[in-house]
Design a protein around this motif. Structure first.
Motif, PDB file in Angstrom:
ATOM      1  N   MET A   4      64.150  35.982  92.792  1.00  8.78           N
ATOM      2  CA  MET A   4      65.300  37.058  92.054  1.00  8.78           C
ATOM      3  C   MET A   4      64.486  38.018  91.043  1.00  8.78           C
ATOM      4  O   MET A   4      63.510  37.451  90.319  1.00  8.78           O
ATOM      5  N   ASN A   5      64.764  39.168  90.995  1.00  7.18           N
ATOM      6  CA  ASN A   5      63.868  40.078  90.252  1.00  7.18           C
ATOM      7  C   ASN A   5      64.569  40.031  88.735  1.00  7.18           C
ATOM      8  O   ASN A   5      65.486  39.178  88.429  1.00  7.18           O
ATOM      9  N   ARG A   6      63.743  40.559  87.805  1.00  7.28           N
ATOM     10  CA  ARG A   6      64.354  40.099  86.225  1.00  7.28           C
ATOM     11  C   ARG A   6      65.364  40.800  86.096  1.00  7.28           C
ATOM     12  O   ARG A   6      66.225  40.166  85.343  1.00  7.28           O
ATOM     13  N   VAL A   7      65.493  42.091  86.435  1.00  7.98           N
ATOM     14  CA  VAL A   7      67.081  42.885  86.201  1.00  7.98           C
ATOM     15  C   VAL A   7      68.065  41.958  86.781  1.00  7.98           C
ATOM     16  O   VAL A   7      69.232  41.746  86.122  1.00  7.98           O
ATOM     17  N   ASP A   8      68.049  41.305  88.071  1.00  9.93           N
ATOM     18  CA  ASP A   8      69.195  40.389  88.481  1.00  9.93           C
ATOM     19  C   ASP A   8      69.330  39.014  87.646  1.00  9.93           C
ATOM     20  O   ASP A   8      70.446  38.785  87.238  1.00  9.93           O
ATOM     21  N   ALA A   9      68.062  38.782  87.271  1.00  4.75           N
ATOM     22  CA  ALA A   9      68.139  37.290  86.372  1.00  4.75           C
ATOM     23  C   ALA A   9      68.913  37.667  84.950  1.00  4.75           C
ATOM     24  O   ALA A   9      69.696  37.080  84.514  1.00  4.75           O
ATOM     25  N   ILE A  10      68.609  38.918  84.380  1.00 14.44           N
ATOM     26  CA  ILE A  10      69.221  39.547  83.169  1.00 14.44           C
ATOM     27  C   ILE A  10      70.589  39.588  83.351  1.00 14.44           C
ATOM     28  O   ILE A  10      71.741  38.985  82.481  1.00 14.44           O
ATOM     29  N   ALA A  67      70.571  35.112  72.851  1.00 12.38           N
ATOM     30  CA  ALA A  67      70.844  33.873  73.121  1.00 12.38           C
ATOM     31  C   ALA A  67      71.184  33.557  74.456  1.00 12.38           C
ATOM     32  O   ALA A  67      70.474  32.755  75.103  1.00 12.38           O
ATOM     33  N   ALA A  68      71.756  34.384  75.466  1.00 10.08           N
ATOM     34  CA  ALA A  68      71.969  34.487  76.635  1.00 10.08           C
ATOM     35  C   ALA A  68      70.519  34.652  77.189  1.00 10.08           C
ATOM     36  O   ALA A  68      70.736  33.984  78.451  1.00 10.08           O
ATOM     37  N   LEU A  69      69.730  35.362  76.689  1.00  3.91           N
ATOM     38  CA  LEU A  69      68.593  35.505  77.529  1.00  3.91           C
ATOM     39  C   LEU A  69      67.429  34.626  76.851  1.00  3.91           C
ATOM     40  O   LEU A  69      66.067  35.236  77.140  1.00  3.91           O
ATOM     41  N   ALA A  70      67.626  33.749  76.149  1.00  5.80           N
ATOM     42  CA  ALA A  70      66.550  33.117  75.457  1.00  5.80           C
ATOM     43  C   ALA A  70      65.290  32.586  76.032  1.00  5.80           C
ATOM     44  O   ALA A  70      64.206  32.558  75.912  1.00  5.80           O
ATOM     45  N   GLU A  71      65.833  31.849  77.429  1.00  5.62           N
ATOM     46  CA  GLU A  71      64.889  31.149  78.326  1.00  5.62           C
ATOM     47  C   GLU A  71      64.221  32.184  79.017  1.00  5.62           C
ATOM     48  O   GLU A  71      62.926  31.982  78.849  1.00  5.62           O
ATOM     49  N   MET A  72      64.588  33.544  79.230  1.00  4.57           N
ATOM     50  CA  MET A  72      63.660  34.336  79.858  1.00  4.57           C
ATOM     51  C   MET A  72      62.641  34.862  78.733  1.00  4.57           C
ATOM     52  O   MET A  72      61.438  35.042  78.916  1.00  4.57           O
ATOM     53  N   MET A  73      63.051  35.058  77.573  1.00  8.55           N
ATOM     54  CA  MET A  73      62.387  35.662  76.419  1.00  8.55           C
ATOM     55  C   MET A  73      61.261  34.573  75.953  1.00  8.55           C
ATOM     56  O   MET A  73      59.798  34.902  76.147  1.00  8.55           O
ATOM     57  N   GLN A  74      61.601  33.199  76.072  1.00  6.32           N
ATOM     58  CA  GLN A  74      60.575  32.107  75.724  1.00  6.32           C
ATOM     59  C   GLN A  74      59.665  32.111  77.120  1.00  6.32           C
ATOM     60  O   GLN A  74      58.413  31.743  76.648  1.00  6.32           O
ATOM     61  N   GLN A  75      60.067  32.431  78.371  1.00  2.94           N
ATOM     62  CA  GLN A  75      59.195  32.280  79.319  1.00  2.94           C
ATOM     63  C   GLN A  75      58.365  33.701  79.656  1.00  2.94           C
ATOM     64  O   GLN A  75      57.532  33.906  80.584  1.00  2.94           O
ATOM     65  N   ASP A 119      72.611  38.311  85.738  1.00  2.00           N
ATOM     66  CA  ASP A 119      73.428  37.107  85.894  1.00  2.00           C
ATOM     67  C   ASP A 119      73.506  36.040  84.631  1.00  2.00           C
ATOM     68  O   ASP A 119      74.782  35.564  84.448  1.00  2.00           O
ATOM     69  N   ARG A 120      72.670  36.200  83.699  1.00  3.51           N
ATOM     70  CA  ARG A 120      72.569  35.369  82.572  1.00  3.51           C
ATOM     71  C   ARG A 120      73.943  36.339  81.619  1.00  3.51           C
ATOM     72  O   ARG A 120      74.501  35.299  80.993  1.00  3.51           O
ATOM     73  N   LEU A 121      73.697  37.281  81.406  1.00  5.42           N
ATOM     74  CA  LEU A 121      74.684  38.061  80.609  1.00  5.42           C
ATOM     75  C   LEU A 121      76.224  37.932  81.337  1.00  5.42           C
ATOM     76  O   LEU A 121      77.179  37.705  80.566  1.00  5.42           O
ATOM     77  N   THR A 122      76.333  38.178  82.529  1.00  3.78           N
ATOM     78  CA  THR A 122      77.561  38.085  83.342  1.00  3.78           C
ATOM     79  C   THR A 122      78.095  36.544  82.974  1.00  3.78           C
ATOM     80  O   THR A 122      79.358  36.429  82.765  1.00  3.78           O
TER      81      THR A 122
END
Length: 88
Positions: free
Chosen positions: A1-7, A64-72, A9-12
């Motif tokens: 999954m690319n980053r845009v799709d991951a973002i 908060a919704a994207l915290a894991e992606m930001m930490q990684q 999914d998390r925000l949705t």
């Protein structure tokens, strides 16, 4: 999954937006050493979840919704426009 799709999914899943636009600006920052491989994104989001919340709280909800992606370090920089449906 690319980053845009991951973002997306998390925000949705977290904020149930009525409208969501994600723009990947990473190519504009190629070679930007401090990015460490993370992407640069602009998010325009319209969600009922923002009703009664100020700008800072809305941004915190998105972070908060994207915290894991930001930490990684998947997301290095994020520009946010967060509105309620009646603010569009």
């Amino acid at each position: 999954m690319n980053r845009v799709d991951a973002i997306r999914d998390r925000l949705t899943a977290t904020l149930a937006p009525q409208r969501l636009e994600i723009i990947d600006d990473s190519q504009k920052h190629a070679g930007h050493a401090s990015a460490g491989g993370g992407g640069h994104f602009r998010v325009h989001i319209v969600a009922e979840a923002f009703r009664g919340q100020g700008t800072l709280q809305r941004h915190r909800m998105v972070y908060a919704a994207l915290a894991e992606m930001m930490q990684q370090n998947e997301v290095h920089a994020l520009s946010i426009e967060a509105r309620t449906p009646d603010e569009t």
